[in-house]
Design a protein around this motif. Structure first.
Motif, PDB file in Angstrom:
ATOM      1  N   GLU A   1       5.443  -0.981  10.101  1.00  0.00           N
ATOM      2  CA  GLU A   1       5.049   0.429  10.232  1.00  0.00           C
ATOM      3  C   GLU A   1       5.706   1.043  11.449  1.00  0.00           C
ATOM      4  N   SER A   2       5.828   2.358  11.443  1.00  0.00           N
ATOM      5  CA  SER A   2       6.214   3.082  12.654  1.00  0.00           C
ATOM      6  C   SER A   2       4.939   3.428  13.427  1.00  0.00           C
ATOM      7  N   ALA A   3       4.108   2.449  13.608  1.00  0.00           N
ATOM      8  CA  ALA A   3       2.830   2.576  14.312  1.00  0.00           C
ATOM      9  C   ALA A   3       2.379   1.163  14.616  1.00  0.00           C
ATOM     10  N   ASN A   4       1.317   1.030  15.382  1.00  0.00           N
ATOM     11  CA  ASN A   4       0.904  -0.301  15.793  1.00  0.00           C
ATOM     12  C   ASN A   4      -0.141  -0.898  14.845  1.00  0.00           C
ATOM     13  N   GLY A   5       0.177  -0.848  13.557  1.00  0.00           N
ATOM     14  CA  GLY A   5      -0.685  -1.526  12.595  1.00  0.00           C
ATOM     15  C   GLY A   5      -1.836  -0.694  12.060  1.00  0.00           C
ATOM     16  N   GLN A   6      -1.635   0.600  11.936  1.00  0.00           N
ATOM     17  CA  GLN A   6      -2.724   1.442  11.425  1.00  0.00           C
ATOM     18  C   GLN A   6      -2.992   1.172   9.954  1.00  0.00           C
ATOM     19  N   LEU A   7      -1.915   1.014   9.176  1.00  0.00           N
ATOM     20  CA  LEU A   7      -2.097   0.649   7.771  1.00  0.00           C
ATOM     21  C   LEU A   7      -2.589  -0.798   7.679  1.00  0.00           C
ATOM     22  N   ALA A   8      -1.987  -1.672   8.509  1.00  0.00           N
ATOM     23  CA  ALA A   8      -2.338  -3.090   8.454  1.00  0.00           C
ATOM     24  C   ALA A   8      -3.845  -3.286   8.621  1.00  0.00           C
ATOM     25  N   GLN A   9      -4.439  -2.556   9.558  1.00  0.00           N
ATOM     26  CA  GLN A   9      -5.891  -2.674   9.767  1.00  0.00           C
ATOM     27  C   GLN A   9      -6.664  -2.321   8.498  1.00  0.00           C
ATOM     28  N   MET A  10      -6.226  -1.235   7.856  1.00  0.00           N
ATOM     29  CA  MET A  10      -6.923  -0.807   6.644  1.00  0.00           C
ATOM     30  C   MET A  10      -6.753  -1.832   5.534  1.00  0.00           C
ATOM     31  N   VAL A  11      -5.551  -2.409   5.447  1.00  0.00           N
ATOM     32  CA  VAL A  11      -5.281  -3.381   4.391  1.00  0.00           C
ATOM     33  C   VAL A  11      -6.013  -4.696   4.666  1.00  0.00           C
ATOM     34  N   LEU A  12      -5.948  -5.161   5.918  1.00  0.00           N
ATOM     35  CA  LEU A  12      -6.563  -6.454   6.259  1.00  0.00           C
ATOM     36  C   LEU A  12      -8.044  -6.463   5.905  1.00  0.00           C
ATOM     37  N   GLU A  13      -8.696  -5.339   6.121  1.00  0.00           N
ATOM     38  CA  GLU A  13     -10.117  -5.247   5.785  1.00  0.00           C
ATOM     39  C   GLU A  13     -10.322  -5.462   4.282  1.00  0.00           C
ATOM     40  N   LYS A  14      -9.363  -4.960   3.515  1.00  0.00           N
ATOM     41  CA  LYS A  14      -9.509  -5.031   2.049  1.00  0.00           C
ATOM     42  C   LYS A  14      -9.054  -6.365   1.470  1.00  0.00           C
ATOM     43  N   ILE A  15      -8.300  -7.156   2.244  1.00  0.00           N
ATOM     44  CA  ILE A  15      -7.886  -8.448   1.692  1.00  0.00           C
ATOM     45  C   ILE A  15      -8.646  -9.601   2.359  1.00  0.00           C
ATOM     46  N   TYR A  16      -9.776  -9.259   2.900  1.00  0.00           N
ATOM     47  CA  TYR A  16     -10.630 -10.252   3.555  1.00  0.00           C
ATOM     48  C   TYR A  16     -10.867 -11.435   2.620  1.00  0.00           C
ATOM     49  N   GLY A  17     -10.734 -12.643   3.155  1.00  0.00           N
ATOM     50  CA  GLY A  17     -10.985 -13.831   2.332  1.00  0.00           C
ATOM     51  C   GLY A  17      -9.714 -14.493   1.842  1.00  0.00           C
ATOM     52  N   LEU A  18      -8.616 -13.718   1.747  1.00  0.00           N
ATOM     53  CA  LEU A  18      -7.354 -14.334   1.337  1.00  0.00           C
ATOM     54  C   LEU A  18      -6.746 -15.051   2.545  1.00  0.00           C
ATOM     55  N   THR A  19      -5.966 -16.083   2.262  1.00  0.00           N
ATOM     56  CA  THR A  19      -5.494 -16.910   3.378  1.00  0.00           C
ATOM     57  C   THR A  19      -3.983 -16.813   3.596  1.00  0.00           C
ATOM     58  N   THR A  20      -3.310 -15.942   2.858  1.00  0.00           N
ATOM     59  CA  THR A  20      -1.871 -15.796   3.043  1.00  0.00           C
ATOM     60  C   THR A  20      -1.586 -15.400   4.494  1.00  0.00           C
ATOM     61  N   PRO A  21      -0.736 -16.171   5.197  1.00  0.00           N
ATOM     62  CA  PRO A  21      -0.455 -15.785   6.586  1.00  0.00           C
ATOM     63  C   PRO A  21       0.421 -14.534   6.667  1.00  0.00           C
ATOM     64  N   TYR A  22       0.311 -13.838   7.773  1.00  0.00           N
ATOM     65  CA  TYR A  22       1.092 -12.602   7.892  1.00  0.00           C
ATOM     66  C   TYR A  22       1.749 -12.498   9.253  1.00  0.00           C
ATOM     67  N   SER A  23       2.782 -11.690   9.266  1.00  0.00           N
ATOM     68  CA  SER A  23       3.478 -11.352  10.496  1.00  0.00           C
ATOM     69  C   SER A  23       3.631  -9.824  10.537  1.00  0.00           C
ATOM     70  N   THR A  24       4.038  -9.322  11.684  1.00  0.00           N
ATOM     71  CA  THR A  24       4.099  -7.859  11.800  1.00  0.00           C
ATOM     72  C   THR A  24       5.410  -7.398  12.427  1.00  0.00           C
ATOM     73  N   LEU A  25       5.837  -6.221  12.021  1.00  0.00           N
ATOM     74  CA  LEU A  25       6.973  -5.541  12.647  1.00  0.00           C
ATOM     75  C   LEU A  25       6.537  -4.091  12.868  1.00  0.00           C
ATOM     76  N   PHE A  26       6.032  -3.848  14.046  1.00  0.00           N
ATOM     77  CA  PHE A  26       5.508  -2.512  14.355  1.00  0.00           C
ATOM     78  C   PHE A  26       6.399  -1.844  15.389  1.00  0.00           C
TER      79      PHE A  26
END
Lengths: 251, 83, 186, 364
Positions: D314-339
């Motif tokens: 994102e061109s932000a510090n994870g504003q979408l990521a926060q919204m998405v992470l809340e919705k994928i709670y319970g999944l275990t796929t690891p993630y990385s970020t490019l903010f």
């Protein structure tokens, strides 16, 4: 003698008969101003054209007072909502109703710019020299020396500046060819009605009207009935009651 | 459907030219009318208004039925019916 | 997939965005896919002005790119700002008659032109940017001269009609600019 | 009735701000209220330039507070009205946007994101994502479309009006300064030619003339329970309509081992990156939520579950990521970020990041 009468209270057509007693405190000036406004709407037969907007603060308690389409808006934002309405539909007669806080503090930029642009609406500022609903704090119009919750030792103008004179301010920027600007008082409701009449006629003609109404707040003033009227008299000495701007041809 | 309205009624004020009514479901007992009455003939009543505070009523003999109290009442509680 | 990425940078007032607009308009009219971002800061005048242009045969994805195929620098400040858009595949062109230094970056080649000097001495200071447009046209080699001339007519036709000698002056500037690159042999 | 300018398919080379003004006209918008702020200005400029032909209305207000509230006034008067803003303007317009949520006003606003916090840059960012989705002192009863280029701007601006008037939730088209200022080809069309019928407007204030009871529109409640009853109903309605509204786009996500999650214009860079990565033999794919409110949660979870790693960019510090992470709670796929806060993300940026994830997989 207690009787059960067929006839109910004498209400204007523009007053909502279904709500019974208003939500205002005993002796509140809003009731006097609003019923006079409703009578004026009746007399000018503007019932189908009038749109009433009220603010937050005590004025919001009028959200179902009028028997005309009404919107209760947010702090100081009644002015832009109502000129938003009349810009979209210039046939309507828009009325934005607020207190001295909504008009002269938090919404003052809207008041100033509505006056400068001659927006097509009537702005009514009920000036009771304090913030009523929030518990009686100092407002822009609190009188010198007046005790409020935030000026418990009396308003010190050296610290807080002098009380705002809304009508004078608006008069100094309003277009004299399109505007009606006045200050009235609830001490004389017949005069208030004739002031509202001119103001609403001017709006119906496409103009901008501003009426500041000196009003009373016995609850926060902690005044009895005699003291309330006395205080209003003092206010009238400080805030001049008159018509400041009146476009030509307006009667 | 007709709703009846509870009122303090003082008939035949102003030498019988008017009836004076006060709707107790509307009167909040602020007393502003008492001060404004040109004849100073309004007084606190034994009856109460909507907030269980004293309402007002005129002295029948002194009241001239002028309607000032009705005009000034913030709550439309008073109705002076001229006959 | 053929995609040409252009960074065009100069001082505000040098007419960078004007020629970028002519270039992309010409590309659009020639049926290319185009994506043009004018860099715009808070200063209305006087900052470094950058145009990011892409001309492609297929739909363009990214709006901003990391490295340009052609990077044009028309002032010292533009050099300072734009070396970051250069890599070993970039052609850098700078105006050595304006800049007091040479860009130091790892590019495929670095070419100096003297558009400003030529404009002042041989044509008119006003057509400096049109000389640069000629440089750009030659360096990119994805559009025809006629495409650019048509786009210039759209942008400046009214001025040209009022003063026909202006048309000649601009055309001449365009051709001289193209010649500068041909001379450099890119 | 406004005059529509686009009666047949027309290919044009426009800035995004111009596209939005044309789209509003195509959607039969009747009134714009606005206040200058970069990079939104050319929406107003274009709208104003077209007024003699469109016979629509415009008011330049004294600030964004007024722009928001007067837009509400225009809508209550029965007009298809809209506004547009950016950055600090979006901040102060939250006042009106909150009221639009509370009153269920079909409020339409184009947000052209710029850098933040505060004045920051006038250029570009994705830092108004959270604000646009959840601004104000409420629960985010808003519908937010995030666009990725000019065709989107045209399509979703038209759609925003219909969504707003159909469901009576404030509806936003979330774009950014790049999209507003950049030029690319776009096909303008008459919505009718695509089978799109504009949802009729309704008048709340004025014009009753005794044909209906007067309206008392309010924003205030006396009791906690009174408020909750209303909001529970809003929430239930929002949940009920969400499946009809949710939109997303998957690009080569079916067999993606590394799933990039990005919205708006960054998703376009991600598509460029996916192609480059695939050419290098790396199985990358993209999940792009188009509606950020509501999020298309089911397909999102399915895509994340399928992948071996996720990259949020994102061109932000994870504003979408926060919204998405809340919705994928319970999944275990690891993630990385490019903010990159307030800065554009290029295809190269993403390619490099994904390559590093291949070498050294994410552990979070």
């Amino acid at each position: 003698m207690i009787e059960m009468l067929e006839k109910g209270p004498r209400l204007a057509k523009a007053q909502n008969a279904e709500v019974g007693a208003s939500k205002f405190c005993p002796g509140c000036g809003h009731g006097m101003i609003l019923k006079t406004l409703a009578q004026t709407i009746d007399e000018l037969e503007l019932n189908d054209k009038a749109i009433f907007g009220c603010d937050i603060g005590c004025s919001l308690l009028s959200w179902n007072y009028m028997n005309v389409d009404t919107v209760q808006t947010h702090h100081g934002r009644t002015t832009p909502v109502i000129y938003g309405v009349t810009r979209a539909n210039p046939d309507l007669v828009g009325i934005a109703y607020m207190g001295d806080g909504g008009g002269l503090a938090i919404g003052s930029q809207h008041l100033v710019n509505a006056a400068v642009r001659s927006e097509n609406l009537l702005i009514i500022v009920a000036n009771n020299t304090n913030y009523g609903m929030t518990g009686g704090q100092m407002s822009p119009t609190t009188m010198p020396g007046q005790k409020t919750e935030t000026t418990p030792y009396g308003r010190d103008c050296d610290v807080t500046g002098r009380p705002a004179k809304g009508a004078e301010m608006v008069a100094s920027i309003a277009d004299p060819d399109k505007s009606f600007v006045a200050r009235a008082s609830v001490s004389n409701l017949r005069k208030l009605k004739s002031t509202f009449k001119k103001a609403l006629k001017n709006v119906d003609m496409g103009g901008f009207s501003f009426v500041e109404v000196l009003s009373v707040c016995p609850l926060n003033w902690r005044t009895n009935n005699v003291q309330t009227w006395d205080r209003l008299k003092t206010m009238e000495e400080f805030f001049e009651v008159k018509e400041f701007v009146q476009r030509e041809g307006l009667e | 459907m007709t709703t009846k309205h509870k009122a303090i009624t003082v008939n035949d004020v102003a030498k019988g030219k008017a009836d004076w009514h006060l709707y107790t479901d509307y009167c909040k007992g602020c007393g502003l009318c008492i001060v404004k009455c040109p004849k100073k003939c309004l007084n606190w009543s034994k009856e109460v208004g909507i907030y269980q505070t004293p309402a007002v009523e005129p002295n029948r003999d002194e009241c001239i039925g002028c309607g000032t109290c009705e005009l000034v009442c913030p709550d439309n509680a008073i109705r002076v019916e001229k006959k | 997939m053929a995609r040409t990425r252009i960074v065009l940078a100069g001082e505000g007032g040098q007419g960078v965005q004007s020629i970028a607009k002519i270039l992309v308009e010409a590309g659009y009219e020639a049926g290319k896919e185009i994506l043009y971002i004018p860099n715009f800061g808070v200063e209305q005048r006087g900052g470094v002005s950058i145009a990011f242009c892409q001309i492609a045969d297929e739909k363009i994805g990214e709006p901003r790119f990391s490295k340009g195929d052609i990077v044009i620098m028309l002032s010292d400040r533009a050099i300072d700002r734009c070396c970051t858009y250069v890599n070993e595949n970039s052609t850098v062109i700078y105006d050595s008659s304006v800049c007091t230094k040479k860009p130091v970056c790892n590019a495929k080649n670095i070419i100096s032109v003297e558009a400003n000097k030529i404009a002042n001495e041989q044509l008119s200071a006003r057509v400096f940017n049109i000389i640069v447009l000629g440089v750009l046209l030659s360096a990119t080699n994805v559009l025809e001269l006629s495409d650019i001339k048509n786009a210039m007519e759209m942008a400046l036709g009214k001025k040209f009609d009022a003063k026909p000698e202006l048309r000649e002056l601009n055309y001449k500037a365009l051709e001289m600019g193209m010649g500068l690159i041909q001379k450099a042999g890119v | 009735m406004v005059k529509k300018l686009i009666t047949q398919d027309t290919r044009m080379f426009l800035t995004g701000n111009e596209v939005i003004a044309y789209a509003a006209n195509a959607a039969e918008a009747e009134f714009m209220y606005g206040y200058p702020i970069t990079p939104q200005n050319e929406i107003m400029h274009t709208w104003c330039k077209l007024l003699p032909k469109t016979e629509a209305g415009f008011l330049q207000t004294e600030d964004e507070i007024s722009a928001g509230f007067s837009t509400i006034g225009g809508i209550l008067a029965g007009k298809r009205a809209f506004t547009a803003t950016a950055g600090p303007g979006n901040v102060i317009m939250q006042d009106a946007q909150s009221m639009a949520e509370m009153m269920r006003i079909p409020f339409v606003c184009a947000v052209m994101q710029r850098g933040g916090p505060s004045t920051a840059t006038v250029i570009y960012a994705q830092q108004e994502t959270r604000l646009t989705c959840f601004g104000g002192n409420g629960e985010g009863f808003r519908i937010v479309y995030s666009t990725a280029g000019h065709q989107d701007l045209y399509d979703y601006m038209i759609k925003a009006f219909n969504t707003a008037w159909k469901y009576k939730f404030p509806t936003f088209m979330l774009a950014d300064g790049y999209q507003g200022k950049m030029r690319e080809p776009v096909t303008l069309y008459d919505p009718a030619s695509r089978g799109i019928k504009m949802v009729p407007t309704e008048t709340t204030l004025g014009g009753a003339n005794g044909t209906r009871p007067v309206n008392h529109v309010r924003n205030t409640f006396n009791l906690e329970e009174e408020l909750m009853e209303v909001l529970d109903q809003y929430q239930a309605e929002f949940d009920r309509i969400s499946p009809e509204i949710e939109e997303y786009l998957e690009y080569k996500a079916d067999d993606a081992e590394i799933l990039i999650i990005a919205h708006g214009i960054v998703a376009r860079s991600a598509m460029t990156a996916v192609d480059e990565l695939r050419a290098k033999g790396i199985k990358a794919g993209l999940f792009r939520p188009i509606t950020l409110r509501p999020l298309a949660v089911k397909p999102l979870r399915a895509a994340v579950k399928r992948a071996k790693q996720v990259l949020f960019t994102e061109s932000a510090n994870g504003q979408l990521a926060q919204m998405v992470l809340e919705k994928i709670y319970g999944l275990t796929t690891p993630y990385s970020t490019l903010f990159k806060m307030g800065v554009g993300v290029t295809g190269d940026d993403i390619v490099q990041k994904v390559e590093s994830m291949v070498k050294e997989p994410a552990t979070v």
